[in-house]
Write a protein that holds these residues in place. Sequence first.
Motif, mmCIF file in Angstrom:
data_model
loop_
_atom_site.group_PDB
_atom_site.id
_atom_site.type_symbol
_atom_site.label_atom_id
_atom_site.label_comp_id
_atom_site.label_asym_id
_atom_site.label_seq_id
_atom_site.Cartn_x
_atom_site.Cartn_y
_atom_site.Cartn_z
ATOM 1 N N VAL A 166 45.533 42.751 42.720
ATOM 2 C CA VAL A 166 46.900 42.250 42.713
ATOM 3 C C VAL A 166 46.903 41.024 43.453
ATOM 4 O O VAL A 166 46.814 41.132 44.633
ATOM 5 C CB VAL A 166 48.039 43.266 42.781
ATOM 6 N N VAL A 167 47.186 39.990 42.605
ATOM 7 C CA VAL A 167 47.499 38.606 43.386
ATOM 8 C C VAL A 167 48.783 38.171 43.789
ATOM 9 O O VAL A 167 49.664 38.232 42.523
ATOM 10 C CB VAL A 167 46.428 37.418 42.775
ATOM 11 N N ILE A 168 49.738 38.372 44.617
ATOM 12 C CA ILE A 168 50.992 38.006 44.826
ATOM 13 C C ILE A 168 50.851 36.604 45.494
ATOM 14 O O ILE A 168 50.780 36.393 46.857
ATOM 15 C CB ILE A 168 51.881 38.878 45.618
ATOM 16 N N SER A 169 51.368 35.476 44.817
ATOM 17 C CA SER A 169 51.347 34.117 45.300
ATOM 18 C C SER A 169 52.497 33.258 45.067
ATOM 19 O O SER A 169 53.029 33.555 44.033
ATOM 20 C CB SER A 169 50.250 33.407 44.794
ATOM 21 N N GLY A 170 52.753 32.094 45.855
ATOM 22 C CA GLY A 170 53.647 31.301 45.385
ATOM 23 C C GLY A 170 53.201 30.027 44.855
ATOM 24 O O GLY A 170 54.019 29.457 43.995
ATOM 25 N N LEU A 171 51.867 30.074 44.245
ATOM 26 C CA LEU A 171 51.251 29.180 43.140
ATOM 27 C C LEU A 171 51.753 29.654 42.154
ATOM 28 O O LEU A 171 51.338 30.655 41.461
ATOM 29 C CB LEU A 171 49.730 29.104 43.539
ATOM 30 N N ALA A 172 51.872 28.433 40.997
ATOM 31 C CA ALA A 172 52.012 28.580 39.610
ATOM 32 C C ALA A 172 50.683 28.873 38.927
ATOM 33 O O ALA A 172 49.727 28.572 39.444
ATOM 34 C CB ALA A 172 52.725 27.278 39.182
ATOM 35 N N SER A 173 50.941 29.682 37.926
ATOM 36 C CA SER A 173 49.540 29.861 37.260
ATOM 37 C C SER A 173 48.670 28.872 36.763
ATOM 38 O O SER A 173 47.530 28.893 36.934
ATOM 39 C CB SER A 173 50.127 30.817 35.793
ATOM 40 N N GLU A 174 49.400 27.782 36.488
ATOM 41 C CA GLU A 174 48.774 26.554 36.072
ATOM 42 C C GLU A 174 47.828 26.041 37.127
ATOM 43 O O GLU A 174 46.730 25.497 36.793
ATOM 44 C CB GLU A 174 49.677 25.593 35.797
ATOM 45 N N ALA A 175 48.501 26.188 38.566
ATOM 46 C CA ALA A 175 47.563 25.782 39.718
ATOM 47 C C ALA A 175 46.506 26.388 39.720
ATOM 48 O O ALA A 175 45.547 26.190 40.338
ATOM 49 C CB ALA A 175 48.680 25.625 40.862
ATOM 50 N N VAL A 176 46.830 27.863 39.726
ATOM 51 C CA VAL A 176 45.676 28.743 39.996
ATOM 52 C C VAL A 176 44.305 28.457 38.941
ATOM 53 O O VAL A 176 43.301 28.555 39.276
ATOM 54 C CB VAL A 176 46.178 30.215 39.739
ATOM 55 N N LYS A 177 44.865 28.189 37.698
ATOM 56 C CA LYS A 177 43.781 28.032 36.696
ATOM 57 C C LYS A 177 43.078 26.787 37.130
ATOM 58 O O LYS A 177 41.628 26.688 36.851
ATOM 59 C CB LYS A 177 44.392 28.036 35.050
ATOM 60 N N ALA A 178 43.748 25.805 37.585
ATOM 61 C CA ALA A 178 43.261 24.444 37.990
ATOM 62 C C ALA A 178 42.181 24.549 38.984
ATOM 63 O O ALA A 178 41.289 23.954 39.025
ATOM 64 C CB ALA A 178 44.224 23.628 38.390
ATOM 65 N N ARG A 179 42.158 25.715 39.778
ATOM 66 C CA ARG A 179 41.192 26.009 40.828
ATOM 67 C C ARG A 179 40.262 26.886 40.443
ATOM 68 O O ARG A 179 39.399 27.490 41.342
ATOM 69 C CB ARG A 179 41.891 26.480 42.038
ATOM 70 N N GLY A 180 40.123 27.295 39.263
ATOM 71 C CA GLY A 180 38.996 28.192 38.791
ATOM 72 C C GLY A 180 39.549 29.262 38.328
ATOM 73 O O GLY A 180 38.742 30.406 37.843
ATOM 74 N N GLY A 181 40.708 29.690 38.541
ATOM 75 C CA GLY A 181 41.490 31.141 38.106
ATOM 76 C C GLY A 181 41.266 32.319 38.865
ATOM 77 O O GLY A 181 40.217 32.292 39.846
ATOM 78 N N LEU A 182 41.440 33.452 38.282
ATOM 79 C CA LEU A 182 41.324 34.647 38.893
ATOM 80 C C LEU A 182 40.197 35.557 38.250
ATOM 81 O O LEU A 182 39.894 35.165 37.202
ATOM 82 C CB LEU A 182 42.489 35.503 39.042
ATOM 83 N N PRO A 183 39.770 36.661 38.799
ATOM 84 C CA PRO A 183 38.898 37.351 38.086
ATOM 85 C C PRO A 183 39.572 38.009 36.884
ATOM 86 O O PRO A 183 40.601 38.164 36.810
ATOM 87 C CB PRO A 183 38.378 38.445 38.814
ATOM 88 N N GLU A 184 38.617 38.323 35.863
ATOM 89 C CA GLU A 184 39.297 38.649 34.451
ATOM 90 C C GLU A 184 40.428 39.736 34.639
ATOM 91 O O GLU A 184 41.380 39.549 33.922
ATOM 92 C CB GLU A 184 38.179 39.199 33.419
ATOM 93 N N HIS A 185 39.964 40.922 35.283
ATOM 94 C CA HIS A 185 40.981 42.056 35.371
ATOM 95 C C HIS A 185 42.106 41.812 36.457
ATOM 96 O O HIS A 185 43.026 42.852 36.770
ATOM 97 C CB HIS A 185 40.343 43.272 35.552
ATOM 98 N N ALA A 186 42.352 40.758 37.218
ATOM 99 C CA ALA A 186 43.270 40.592 38.363
ATOM 100 C C ALA A 186 44.705 40.407 37.678
ATOM 101 O O ALA A 186 44.756 39.603 36.598
ATOM 102 C CB ALA A 186 42.931 39.199 39.275
ATOM 103 N N TYR A 187 45.701 40.797 38.416
ATOM 104 C CA TYR A 187 47.117 40.466 37.932
ATOM 105 C C TYR A 187 47.673 39.445 38.814
ATOM 106 O O TYR A 187 47.800 39.719 39.933
ATOM 107 C CB TYR A 187 47.705 41.948 37.820
#
Length: 214
Positions: A166-187
């Motif tokens: 479980v990732v709890i962050s202030g980063l927007a999902s678009e910013a996370v995707k731009a940096r390579g994204g999260l593991p497939e099963h991560a929330y």
Amino acid sequence: MVTKPKSFENAITSADFSSEDYCGTSYAARLLGLSVATVQSLVEKGEIEAWKTLGGHRRIALSSINAYLVKNSPQLARVDIDPKHRLRVLLVEDDEATRDLYQCQFDEWELPVDCTWMSSALQAMMDMASMQPDLLITDLSMPGVDGIEMLKTLKRNQNLASMQIVVISGLASEAVKARGGLPEHAYLMQKPINFDWLHGYLTALVAANRMWRR
């Protein structure tokens, strides 16, 4: 006489050692009904058996906790040391105030959760393999090695493939995707933290955890 805790690396070479037979200091304090500082003092005095990981975190023998209870609080023995009844959680958050907020919530919920708190992704990466957590809760924006780099490393470790994230962050999902994204099963959950959701998620995971380990 004060005794120095054995290193965890030495302990795990023992033929009868099992990673499911130990817990972290916070969970030990809950089992014993003592403060974390008191548990640490008991470890230093050699009254309960513990090891230290390379990262300096104590791992306490559950059998030693039972022995201490039998000797000092027989009305509380025997504690439930069956690993399928405990959820191993690793929480990585560099902000101390946020860690304190998490800890207050976890204490209030009184779930059978053994939570280890770490302040950096690098620290977590050093201990992750030996801890084998069931659940990782992590921030992303941290100094040094950040959460995204840590998760990229975890993707390559098959021994941690079943770990829930479980990732709890202030980063927007678009910013996370731009940096390579999260593991497939991560929330991904946006801050501020929705503790009602997290409570429900942990409660469900505790129940599922018991079924997985039957």
